[in-house]
Each structure stands twice: as C-alpha cells, then as structure tokens.
Scaffold this motif. Structure first.
Motif, PDB file in Angstrom:
ATOM      1  N   GLU A  74      52.606  61.165  38.940  1.00 12.26           N
ATOM      2  CA  GLU A  74      52.649  59.829  39.527  1.00 12.26           C
ATOM      3  C   GLU A  74      51.363  59.638  40.323  1.00 12.26           C
ATOM      4  OE1 GLU A  74      55.298  58.527  43.019  1.00 12.26           O
ATOM      5  OE2 GLU A  74      56.448  57.908  41.241  1.00 12.26           O
ATOM      6  N   ILE A  75      50.647  58.569  40.012  1.00 11.07           N
ATOM      7  CA  ILE A  75      49.345  58.339  40.647  1.00 11.07           C
ATOM      8  C   ILE A  75      49.434  57.133  41.580  1.00 11.07           C
ATOM      9  CG2 ILE A  75      46.895  57.900  40.254  1.00 11.07           C
ATOM     10  CD1 ILE A  75      47.158  59.079  37.495  1.00 11.07           C
ATOM     11  N   PRO A  76      49.208  57.345  42.881  1.00 13.44           N
ATOM     12  CA  PRO A  76      49.247  56.232  43.841  1.00 13.44           C
ATOM     13  C   PRO A  76      48.040  55.318  43.659  1.00 13.44           C
ATOM     14  CG  PRO A  76      48.490  58.219  44.930  1.00 13.44           C
ATOM     15  CD  PRO A  76      48.896  58.634  43.540  1.00 13.44           C
ATOM     16  N   PRO A  77      48.106  54.081  44.163  1.00 16.49           N
ATOM     17  CA  PRO A  77      47.012  53.120  43.972  1.00 16.49           C
ATOM     18  C   PRO A  77      45.639  53.645  44.365  1.00 16.49           C
ATOM     19  CG  PRO A  77      48.909  52.019  44.918  1.00 16.49           C
ATOM     20  CD  PRO A  77      49.229  53.485  44.920  1.00 16.49           C
ATOM     21  N   GLU A  78      45.559  54.383  45.486  1.00 11.94           N
ATOM     22  CA  GLU A  78      44.252  54.834  45.956  1.00 11.94           C
ATOM     23  C   GLU A  78      43.594  55.847  45.012  1.00 11.94           C
ATOM     24  OE1 GLU A  78      47.361  57.278  48.293  1.00 11.94           O
ATOM     25  OE2 GLU A  78      47.104  55.220  47.559  1.00 11.94           O
ATOM     26  N   LYS A  79      44.386  56.439  44.098  1.00  8.25           N
ATOM     27  CA  LYS A  79      43.815  57.352  43.114  1.00  8.25           C
ATOM     28  C   LYS A  79      43.913  56.777  41.703  1.00  8.25           C
ATOM     29  CE  LYS A  79      44.383  61.612  45.762  1.00  8.25           C
ATOM     30  NZ  LYS A  79      44.834  63.014  45.743  1.00  8.25           N
ATOM     31  N   ALA A  80      44.222  55.475  41.641  1.00 10.25           N
ATOM     32  CA  ALA A  80      44.289  54.780  40.353  1.00 10.25           C
ATOM     33  C   ALA A  80      43.283  53.633  40.366  1.00 10.25           C
ATOM     34  CB  ALA A  80      45.714  54.291  40.092  1.00 10.25           C
ATOM     35  N   PHE A  81      43.772  52.403  40.470  1.00  7.95           N
ATOM     36  CA  PHE A  81      42.870  51.251  40.433  1.00  7.95           C
ATOM     37  C   PHE A  81      42.690  50.596  41.801  1.00  7.95           C
ATOM     38  CE2 PHE A  81      44.377  51.677  36.056  1.00  7.95           C
ATOM     39  CZ  PHE A  81      43.169  51.685  35.375  1.00  7.95           C
ATOM     40  N   GLY A  82      43.054  51.321  42.855  1.00  3.37           N
ATOM     41  CA  GLY A  82      42.820  50.834  44.205  1.00  3.37           C
ATOM     42  C   GLY A  82      43.882  49.857  44.688  1.00  3.37           C
ATOM     43  N   GLU A  83      43.814  49.547  45.970  1.00  2.49           N
ATOM     44  CA  GLU A  83      44.711  48.564  46.567  1.00  2.49           C
ATOM     45  C   GLU A  83      44.223  47.157  46.245  1.00  2.49           C
ATOM     46  OE1 GLU A  83      47.437  49.340  47.895  1.00  2.49           O
ATOM     47  OE2 GLU A  83      47.264  51.422  48.578  1.00  2.49           O
ATOM     48  N   ARG A  84      45.112  46.206  46.308  1.00  5.23           N
ATOM     49  CA  ARG A  84      44.715  44.815  46.097  1.00  5.23           C
ATOM     50  C   ARG A  84      43.936  44.323  47.315  1.00  5.23           C
ATOM     51  NH1 ARG A  84      46.527  42.629  41.833  1.00  5.23           N
ATOM     52  NH2 ARG A  84      45.974  40.556  42.530  1.00  5.23           N
ATOM     53  N   GLU A  85      42.844  43.595  47.053  1.00  7.90           N
ATOM     54  CA  GLU A  85      41.998  43.080  48.119  1.00  7.90           C
ATOM     55  C   GLU A  85      42.003  41.554  48.111  1.00  7.90           C
ATOM     56  OE1 GLU A  85      38.115  44.868  48.301  1.00  7.90           O
ATOM     57  OE2 GLU A  85      38.818  46.641  47.224  1.00  7.90           O
ATOM     58  N   GLN A  86      42.353  40.967  49.263  1.00  2.39           N
ATOM     59  CA  GLN A  86      42.431  39.515  49.362  1.00  2.39           C
ATOM     60  C   GLN A  86      41.068  38.858  49.140  1.00  2.39           C
ATOM     61  OE1 GLN A  86      45.296  37.882  49.577  1.00  2.39           O
ATOM     62  NE2 GLN A  86      44.215  35.910  49.449  1.00  2.39           N
ATOM     63  N   GLU A  87      39.997  39.582  49.489  1.00  2.06           N
ATOM     64  CA  GLU A  87      38.646  39.032  49.333  1.00  2.06           C
ATOM     65  C   GLU A  87      38.279  38.796  47.868  1.00  2.06           C
ATOM     66  OE1 GLU A  87      38.240  42.806  51.076  1.00  2.06           O
ATOM     67  OE2 GLU A  87      39.999  41.594  51.535  1.00  2.06           O
ATOM     68  N   LEU A  88      39.031  39.426  46.960  1.00  2.00           N
ATOM     69  CA  LEU A  88      38.745  39.274  45.533  1.00  2.00           C
ATOM     70  C   LEU A  88      39.513  38.120  44.904  1.00  2.00           C
ATOM     71  CD1 LEU A  88      38.558  43.018  44.407  1.00  2.00           C
ATOM     72  CD2 LEU A  88      36.691  41.453  44.947  1.00  2.00           C
ATOM     73  N   MET A  89      40.115  37.280  45.737  1.00  2.00           N
ATOM     74  CA  MET A  89      40.754  36.053  45.273  1.00  2.00           C
ATOM     75  C   MET A  89      39.779  34.908  45.521  1.00  2.00           C
ATOM     76  SD  MET A  89      43.885  37.138  44.389  1.00  2.00           S
ATOM     77  CE  MET A  89      45.075  35.818  44.534  1.00  2.00           C
ATOM     78  N   ARG A  90      39.403  34.178  44.472  1.00  2.00           N
ATOM     79  CA  ARG A  90      38.419  33.104  44.608  1.00  2.00           C
ATOM     80  C   ARG A  90      38.982  31.785  44.060  1.00  2.00           C
ATOM     81  NH1 ARG A  90      33.451  36.001  44.639  1.00  2.00           N
ATOM     82  NH2 ARG A  90      33.844  37.848  45.910  1.00  2.00           N
ATOM     83  N   SER A  91      38.561  30.680  44.704  1.00  2.00           N
ATOM     84  CA  SER A  91      39.006  29.359  44.283  1.00  2.00           C
ATOM     85  C   SER A  91      37.853  28.599  43.621  1.00  2.00           C
ATOM     86  CB  SER A  91      39.526  28.571  45.494  1.00  2.00           C
ATOM     87  OG  SER A  91      39.910  27.274  45.120  1.00  2.00           O
ATOM     88  N   TYR A  92      38.151  27.902  42.507  1.00  6.06           N
ATOM     89  CA  TYR A  92      37.140  27.151  41.768  1.00  6.06           C
ATOM     90  C   TYR A  92      37.660  25.751  41.419  1.00  6.06           C
ATOM     91  CZ  TYR A  92      35.030  31.754  40.882  1.00  6.06           C
ATOM     92  OH  TYR A  92      34.474  33.007  41.018  1.00  6.06           O
ATOM     93  N   GLU A  93      36.733  24.847  41.169  1.00  7.23           N
ATOM     94  CA  GLU A  93      37.079  23.540  40.625  1.00  7.23           C
ATOM     95  C   GLU A  93      37.384  23.704  39.128  1.00  7.23           C
ATOM     96  OE1 GLU A  93      37.395  20.503  41.756  1.00  7.23           O
ATOM     97  OE2 GLU A  93      36.599  20.593  43.805  1.00  7.23           O
ATOM     98  N   LYS A  94      38.379  22.953  38.642  1.00  9.75           N
ATOM     99  CA  LYS A  94      38.738  23.047  37.225  1.00  9.75           C
ATOM    100  C   LYS A  94      37.545  22.763  36.304  1.00  9.75           C
ATOM    101  CE  LYS A  94      43.687  22.058  36.948  1.00  9.75           C
ATOM    102  NZ  LYS A  94      44.720  21.079  36.487  1.00  9.75           N
TER     103      LYS A  94
END
Length: 230
Positions: A74-94
């Motif tokens: 069993e691989i925890p997030p920190e040794k897999a694909f990392g924790e989710r980061e709010q800074e990686l959420m971006r908003s764009y115009e359609k």
C-alpha cells in the motif's frame, strides 16, 4: 542476490485505486479489469532500482528483494503521486479553449500543461492540474522477474520508461547507437523533452558507454509497379 541501488531489473506490476486497475504490465489483467488499451504494449518494464524511475513506494519495496520475489504493498500519497495542491486549481474563460469544455475533459493549457476540467460556472472553467491520482493511497502487486545485465537492454529500458519509445540498440567499442523512427522529432514531444535526461541517465547508469549516437533513419520508398512501367 538481493536488489541494490543501481541494479537494472525487469519488473511486473499492477496498480489499483479503490480496487480499480489504473496501470498494469499484464495484458490479461488489463483485459479482465476492463482497463485494456490497444495502443499500449503490455510487458514487464526495465528499471534501475533506487533511482525513482517508478513510484517511490514501489521503488523502495523492491530494494533488498531477489528475482522471483513478489508481493503487495500500500503506497501513501507522499510516496505515490503526492498530495493534492489547491494552487494547482486554475480558472479560465470558456473562450480560451479550442473546443467546448465539459466536466471530466482532459485539456492541455499553454505554459501550464495537462489538466482536468472539474467545474464550470457561467463563463468560467475550473481546471485541476494535480495528477488524477494525487492524494490517493494506492495498492500495488509486483513481481521481480530478474536482473537485466545486457547494456543494450538497459538502454532500451531507460528510453522506454522515460519516453515510451521502443528502439533498437547496438553497442560497439563503447559507442551506443540508438535507431529512431523517421520524423520522430516532429511528432513525439515526449521523446524530445526527455532526450537530455535519457542521455544523462545512460552515461550515469550504464557501464562502458562513452558515446551515444541517435540515428534517425529514412528508408527509400519503393517504386510502385505502374511507376516502373512508365
């Protein structure tokens, strides 16, 4: 002999998230789970142990094991694909999207990379640039198929793991010749971007290599019968 850092090994594995297969080297496993991809070649991968060419949790698991050993981890997030980061959420115009966006759609945005549309409010589109498996604990089953001693096979493994490219390798007097498909520099952005790292990795990890030649071959097209008659 146990696996140590710097050893090249052939590894089979299957990764699951919430019980669903998301990655596997087994065609049978992919078909049985409904995750089969016709474009993918299913076979054990060649990796250099201890160099994080696979997920850190899986890389740590194979260290000290021996060929033939297998297990589940069993691989925890920190040794897999990392924790989710709010800074990686971006908003764009359609209007900035080339095609009409929809929730769940994968998009590639300039200067940011690939992300997933997660929400649309009015004319705004929210895109998540976290890895799709970020924040998740993953389950892996694996088997160490054996050591890989042939330098040409080691190089093929490095090229495949970093670029997905299947190649032919020949080595003579310390010179490794890598055969490349015609036109690869124009259609494979993954290979172009990973080539510098592949080159460094070959020199660092494969013994006896003094020079690398990347050879792009263009075979002369055969003339059709009607052209010959004319």
């Amino acid at each position: 002999m146990p696996v140590k850092e710097g050893d090249f090994i052939k590894l089979s594995y299957t990764g699951r998230s919430f019980g669903m297969v998301f990655d596997t080297t087994s065609e049978a496993e992919a078909r049985d789970s409904g995750a089969f991809d016709e474009k993918k070649k299913y076979e054990p991968v060649i990796v250099c142990a201890g160099k994080q060419q696979i997920l850190l949790g899986l890389d740590e698991a194979v260290m000290g094991k021996e060929p033939g050993d297998e297990g589940t981890i069993e691989i925890p997030p920190e040794k897999a694909f990392g924790e989710r980061e709010q800074e990686l959420m971006r908003s764009y115009e359609k209007k900035v999207f080339n095609e009409k966006p929809s929730v769940g759609m994968r998009v590639n945005m300039p200067n940011t990379g690939e992300g997933t549309v997660v929400k649309m409010i009015g004319s705004r589109v929210l895109v998540d640039f976290n890895h799709p498996l970020a924040g998740q604990t993953l389950d892996y089953s694996y088997k160490i198929e054996g050591f890989v001693e042939d330098p040409a096979e080691q190089i093929k493994g490095l090229i495949s793991i970093f670029s997905g490219l299947e190649t032919s390798i020949s080595i003579e007097n310390g010179v490794a010749k890598v055969d490349l498909p015609a036109g690869i520099y124009s259609y494979s952005r993954r290979f172009v971007s990973s080539k510098p790292y592949i080159t460094i990795s070959i020199f660092d990890l494969v013994s006896g290599i003094e020079e690398i030649q990347y050879i792009e071959k263009y075979p002369k097209p055969e003339k059709k019968a009607e052209e010959i008659k004319e």
